[in-house]
Motif scaffolding. Structure first.
Motif, PDB file in Angstrom:
ATOM      1  N   ASN A 224      16.908   3.752  48.513  1.00 11.18           N
ATOM      2  CA  ASN A 224      16.067   4.766  47.213  1.00 11.18           C
ATOM      3  C   ASN A 224      16.299   3.199  46.464  1.00 11.18           C
ATOM      4  OD1 ASN A 224      15.466   7.127  47.132  1.00 11.18           O
ATOM      5  ND2 ASN A 224      16.544   8.002  45.878  1.00 11.18           N
ATOM      6  N   GLY A 225      17.536   2.207  46.219  1.00 14.17           N
ATOM      7  CA  GLY A 225      17.693   0.916  45.936  1.00 14.17           C
ATOM      8  C   GLY A 225      16.188   0.065  45.987  1.00 14.17           C
ATOM      9  N   SER A 226      16.147   0.040  47.103  1.00 18.17           N
ATOM     10  CA  SER A 226      14.781  -0.864  47.731  1.00 18.17           C
ATOM     11  C   SER A 226      13.844  -0.619  46.778  1.00 18.17           C
ATOM     12  CB  SER A 226      14.838  -0.415  49.463  1.00 18.17           C
ATOM     13  OG  SER A 226      15.137   0.270  49.353  1.00 18.17           O
ATOM     14  N   PHE A 227      13.176   0.256  45.995  1.00 20.77           N
ATOM     15  CA  PHE A 227      12.450   0.472  45.837  1.00 20.77           C
ATOM     16  C   PHE A 227      12.487  -0.353  44.406  1.00 20.77           C
ATOM     17  CE2 PHE A 227      10.352   3.573  42.264  1.00 20.77           C
ATOM     18  CZ  PHE A 227       8.632   3.179  42.308  1.00 20.77           C
ATOM     19  N   TYR A 228      13.019  -0.452  43.659  1.00 21.85           N
ATOM     20  CA  TYR A 228      14.182  -0.634  42.337  1.00 21.85           C
ATOM     21  C   TYR A 228      14.128  -2.667  42.458  1.00 21.85           C
ATOM     22  CZ  TYR A 228      14.260   3.850  41.043  1.00 21.85           C
ATOM     23  OH  TYR A 228      13.978   5.525  41.181  1.00 21.85           O
ATOM     24  N   SER A 229      15.119  -3.040  42.910  1.00 19.78           N
ATOM     25  CA  SER A 229      15.231  -4.258  43.637  1.00 19.78           C
ATOM     26  C   SER A 229      14.992  -4.476  44.786  1.00 19.78           C
ATOM     27  CB  SER A 229      16.675  -4.060  43.239  1.00 19.78           C
ATOM     28  OG  SER A 229      17.748  -3.282  43.668  1.00 19.78           O
ATOM     29  N   GLN A 230      15.638  -5.918  44.695  1.00 20.00           N
ATOM     30  CA  GLN A 230      15.712  -6.321  46.252  1.00 20.00           C
ATOM     31  C   GLN A 230      16.947  -6.417  46.677  1.00 20.00           C
ATOM     32  OE1 GLN A 230      13.082  -8.397  47.502  1.00 20.00           O
ATOM     33  NE2 GLN A 230      11.731  -8.029  45.849  1.00 20.00           N
ATOM     34  N   ILE A 231      17.672  -5.809  48.099  1.00 16.53           N
ATOM     35  CA  ILE A 231      18.264  -5.891  48.608  1.00 16.53           C
ATOM     36  C   ILE A 231      19.248  -7.198  49.397  1.00 16.53           C
ATOM     37  CG2 ILE A 231      20.178  -4.384  49.840  1.00 16.53           C
ATOM     38  CD1 ILE A 231      18.690  -2.080  48.743  1.00 16.53           C
ATOM     39  N   SER A 232      19.937  -7.776  48.673  1.00 17.17           N
ATOM     40  CA  SER A 232      20.301  -8.667  49.935  1.00 17.17           C
ATOM     41  C   SER A 232      19.725  -8.391  51.489  1.00 17.17           C
ATOM     42  CB  SER A 232      21.476  -9.580  49.755  1.00 17.17           C
ATOM     43  OG  SER A 232      22.866  -8.731  50.209  1.00 17.17           O
ATOM     44  N   PRO A 233      20.117  -9.451  52.507  1.00 12.03           N
ATOM     45  CA  PRO A 233      20.218  -9.023  54.225  1.00 12.03           C
ATOM     46  C   PRO A 233      21.685  -8.803  54.365  1.00 12.03           C
ATOM     47  CG  PRO A 233      18.793 -10.753  53.868  1.00 12.03           C
ATOM     48  CD  PRO A 233      19.206 -10.146  52.358  1.00 12.03           C
ATOM     49  N   ALA A 234      22.735  -9.564  53.362  1.00 11.30           N
ATOM     50  CA  ALA A 234      24.602  -9.451  54.156  1.00 11.30           C
ATOM     51  C   ALA A 234      24.733  -8.068  54.154  1.00 11.30           C
ATOM     52  CB  ALA A 234      24.964 -10.506  53.234  1.00 11.30           C
TER      53      ALA A 234
END
Length: 251
Positions: free
Chosen positions: A43-53
């Motif tokens: 769900n976090g990908s809806f609110y913010s950019q998640i790093s590839p790492a």
């Protein structure tokens, strides 16, 4: 062979120490959740950019055969409202590619106030062609529930997200070779538990879709009081899907 993947929407909830994690350190919560359920929705990908790492770490911290679903960023659905969004889709694609073959599907949640806009849907479906993974769209306004929308989704291979909640409608239309379900809580959104009868009905639907040759993804989003954990466990017992993991397209 088609399979049912079920789990919860998200896994980082402090109140779930009571329901799932006990004294496990937070950094091990994904390990616990991914060994409890065959799939989880990010769900976090809806609110913010998640790093590839981070995506790479999640890939490595989960068992073989485990699958993630990913929630598309709200910049596409709530700010751009599906228009001129190819660059944003490609950015998310490139970040999430580090999940590798464990990324099963992406769900795009529209605002409940966003009514029918066929031109924007066409723009969006065209942009999705840049990302070779399964996509589902959660339509929260009834004006979308028409044959012209179903035809466009079917042609693009995009699934209607069957979304159960007390304050927006559900469209039980199957438009792809898979089915995506989000269960937000039938009477109290994000909070109420599903009854045994309701879980049995959803399980029967899931088995029928699977037996028709469709992979099925079912996520419980009624997390507030921990019902998602209990409901997802009960649902998994009802479907008892122990078939080998089917192929999921790589990101």
């Amino acid at each position: 062979m088609a399979r049912i993947y079920s789990g919860t929407s998200g896994w980082v909830y402090k109140t779930w120490r009571t329901h799932l994690y006990a004294d496990t350190p937070i950094k091990r919560w994904l390990h616990v959740a991914s060994n409890t359920f065959p799939s989880l929705e990010i769900n976090g990908s809806f609110y913010s950019q998640i790093s590839p790492a981070t995506y790479e770490r999640w890939r490595d911290d989960t068992p073989p055969g485990f699958r993630f679903a990913l929630k598309g960023h709200r910049f596409v659905t709530h700010y751009k409202r599906l228009r001129d969004c190819r660059d944003s889709i490609v950015r998310l694609r490139d970040q999430a590619s580090h999940l590798g073959g464990k990324l099963a599907a992406v769900v795009w949640q529209l605002p409940s106030t966003f009514g029918l806009a066929l031109d924007r849907l066409d723009d969006f479906l065209s942009a999705l062609a840049a990302w070779d993974v399964r996509h589902a769209i959660e339509l929260r306004h009834r004006s979308w529930f028409i044959p012209m929308v179903a035809e466009r989704l079917r042609a693009a291979g995009v699934a209607v997200c069957l979304s159960d909640a007390p304050d927006f409608p559900m469209w039980r239309e199957v438009t792809a070779d898979f089915v995506y379900v989000r269960l937000h809580g039938h009477t109290r959104k994000y909070a109420s538990s599903y009854s045994a009868d309701s879980l049995r009905r959803w399980a029967a639907d899931a088995r029928r879709w699977r037996d028709d040759g469709r992979d099925v993804y079912v996520y419980f989003d009624n997390d507030v009081e921990g019902h998602a954990v209990r409901n997802a466990r009960s649902f998994a017992q009802l479907v008892d899907d122990t078939a080998p993991a089917s192929h999921a397209p790589a990101a």
